[in-house]
Motif scaffolding. Structure first.
Motif, PDB file in Angstrom:
ATOM      1  N   ALA A 122       0.827  -1.210   0.000  1.00  0.00           N
ATOM      2  CA  ALA A 122       0.000   0.000   0.000  1.00  0.00           C
ATOM      3  C   ALA A 122       0.860   1.260   0.000  1.00  0.00           C
ATOM      4  N   GLU A 124       3.738   1.782  -1.213  1.00  0.00           N
ATOM      5  CA  GLU A 124       4.364   1.990  -2.523  1.00  0.00           C
ATOM      6  C   GLU A 124       3.347   1.955  -3.662  1.00  0.00           C
ATOM      7  N   ASN A 125       2.063   1.793  -3.319  1.00  0.00           N
ATOM      8  CA  ASN A 125       0.979   1.719  -4.310  1.00  0.00           C
ATOM      9  C   ASN A 125       1.269   0.674  -5.374  1.00  0.00           C
ATOM     10  N   ARG A 126       1.690  -0.504  -4.908  1.00  0.00           N
ATOM     11  CA  ARG A 126       2.066  -1.576  -5.809  1.00  0.00           C
ATOM     12  C   ARG A 126       0.837  -2.327  -6.322  1.00  0.00           C
ATOM     13  N   ASN A 127       0.941  -2.841  -7.542  1.00  0.00           N
ATOM     14  CA  ASN A 127      -0.184  -3.466  -8.234  1.00  0.00           C
ATOM     15  C   ASN A 127      -0.306  -4.942  -7.828  1.00  0.00           C
ATOM     16  N   PRO A 158      -4.286   3.379   3.407  1.00  0.00           N
ATOM     17  CA  PRO A 158      -4.307   4.233   2.212  1.00  0.00           C
ATOM     18  C   PRO A 158      -3.951   3.441   0.954  1.00  0.00           C
ATOM     19  N   ASN A 159      -4.560   3.832  -0.161  1.00  0.00           N
ATOM     20  CA  ASN A 159      -4.357   3.250  -1.496  1.00  0.00           C
ATOM     21  C   ASN A 159      -5.029   1.892  -1.686  1.00  0.00           C
ATOM     22  N   MET A 160      -5.582   1.295  -0.635  1.00  0.00           N
ATOM     23  CA  MET A 160      -6.119  -0.066  -0.737  1.00  0.00           C
ATOM     24  C   MET A 160      -7.591  -0.056  -1.137  1.00  0.00           C
ATOM     25  N   THR A 161      -7.909  -0.753  -2.216  1.00  0.00           N
ATOM     26  CA  THR A 161      -9.294  -1.018  -2.604  1.00  0.00           C
ATOM     27  C   THR A 161      -9.737  -2.303  -1.915  1.00  0.00           C
ATOM     28  N   LYS A 182      -5.476  -0.475 -11.522  1.00  0.00           N
ATOM     29  CA  LYS A 182      -4.100  -0.180 -11.158  1.00  0.00           C
ATOM     30  C   LYS A 182      -4.013   0.141  -9.677  1.00  0.00           C
ATOM     31  N   GLY A 183      -3.293  -0.679  -8.942  1.00  0.00           N
ATOM     32  CA  GLY A 183      -3.131  -0.435  -7.516  1.00  0.00           C
ATOM     33  C   GLY A 183      -3.493  -1.648  -6.685  1.00  0.00           C
TER      34      GLY A 183
END
Length: 338
Positions: A122, A124-127, A158-161, A182-183
């Motif tokens: 999360a 690093e907002n990695r895919n 943060p950044n997590m769907t 993406k993410g």
């Protein structure tokens, strides 16, 4: 770990029947099911997307990733019983352009490897796509395997769907959708023989969107995952008592479909019940209550969820009745509030 067994009959003349608390089915007797929808859907997407890899920590058989491994052995990584290594490695592969689909049990991702997901994926907002079995109360093995807090933990990241699919059809539709997204994604996973429910409603999953499956003027049930299945069953029970219940399915827990949820809750004279297979702390219920307060929408509001306590071990039907998330328990609760 040897699965615990329970004797289904005490009559000596009948054969001993056993069930596993770990792999117990959530499907009712005679209900339509599909085998390993996650594994088969991942194969179909991977045929078009060579960058997709599958990863697990000694749980391929119990998360349906073994189906993918049999099809793509060179794209499957068995990391052993090392969940922190699993997620750190997934982040590294994602940084090189791969799309890792990572499976384990929800308790191991949300508790044992939380910091590694938080910092390396999360942060690093990695895919990376995280698919976790035994969400909420879908195991009878007790607190060590019951992920009753996973949504609260992951939706705060943060950044997590965050996605909570209802049935086999939705899982099949979620997999290609999150491959395109993406993410990082956290997906609750139903595995094995997964019930088929949403095909009756012409359902199509769309990331970030809620869908009203049935209408009703007396009460609105908002639900996700397994509890949407139970909400639909409860609505049929309520209809027998001339109570008209609408069901709004919210598969994407983060981000919420604000517009659809608020519009559904604005309907006058209709109470709102949020039903979820998760602790009443920090899950869908509290998310929607907060959303409605911010939107200045104030319906009569009720919340069905798992209590803020460590849950018992035992047979799933018994536990679902005990903790109020079976179809009959939901129906009875709603009737008591009307």
């Amino acid at each position: 770990m040897k699965p615990e067994t329970t004797n289904a009959t005490t009559a000596p003349s009948k054969p001993r029947l056993t069930t596993s608390a770990m792999i117990a089915s959530i499907a009712a007797e005679g209900q339509a099911t599909k085998p390993a929808p996650f594994g088969h859907a991942l194969i179909e997407v991977a045929r078009r997307r060579p960058e997709i890899v599958g990863m697990t920590a000694d749980l391929g058989k119990y998360t349906d990733l073994h189906v993918f491994a049999n099809e793509f052995p060179d794209r499957h990584y068995q990391m052993g019983m090392a969940e922190q290594l699993l997620f750190g490695s997934a982040s590294g592969l994602a940084s090189e352009g791969f799309i890792p689909f990572v499976t384990t049990y929800a308790v191991f991702a949300s508790r044992r490897a939380y910091d590694f997901i938080h910092q390396t994926i999360a942060g690093e907002n990695r895919n990376v796509k995280i698919a976790c079995a035994l969400p909420g109360l879908t195991s009878g093995y007790g607190p060590s395997h019951q992920a009753t807090e996973d949504l609260a933990l992951l939706r705060a990241m943060p950044n997590m769907t965050v996605i909570d699919p209802c049935d086999a059809l939705e899982i099949e539709q979620v997999v290609p959708a999150i491959a395109e997204h993406k993410g990082p994604v956290y997906m609750r996973l139903l595995r094995g023989q997964v019930p088929l429910v949403l095909d009756e409603y012409g359902y199509e999953f769309e990331l970030g969107k809620a869908t009203q499956l049935r209408d009703g003027e007396d009460i609105l049930i908002i639900s996700s995952g397994l509890l949407t299945m139970r909400a639909l069953e409860a609505a049929k029970l309520l209809a027998a008592d001339r109570i008209k219940a609408a069901v709004l399915h919210v598969p994407t827990i983060k981000p919420l479909d604000v517009e659809t949820i608020v519009a559904a809750c604005r309907k006058p004279g209709r109470a709102v019940v949020v039903a979820e297979n998760h602790s009443v702390i920090g899950g869908l219920g509290e998310a929607i209550a907060t959303l409605l307060m911010r939107a200045r929408v104030y319906p009569v509001f009720h919340h069905i969820g798992l209590p803020d306590e460590f849950l018992a071990a035992g047979a799933l039907p018994t536990l679902h009745d005990r903790y109020g998330i079976s179809a009959s328990a939901i129906s009875n609760s709603i009737k008591s509030w009307l």
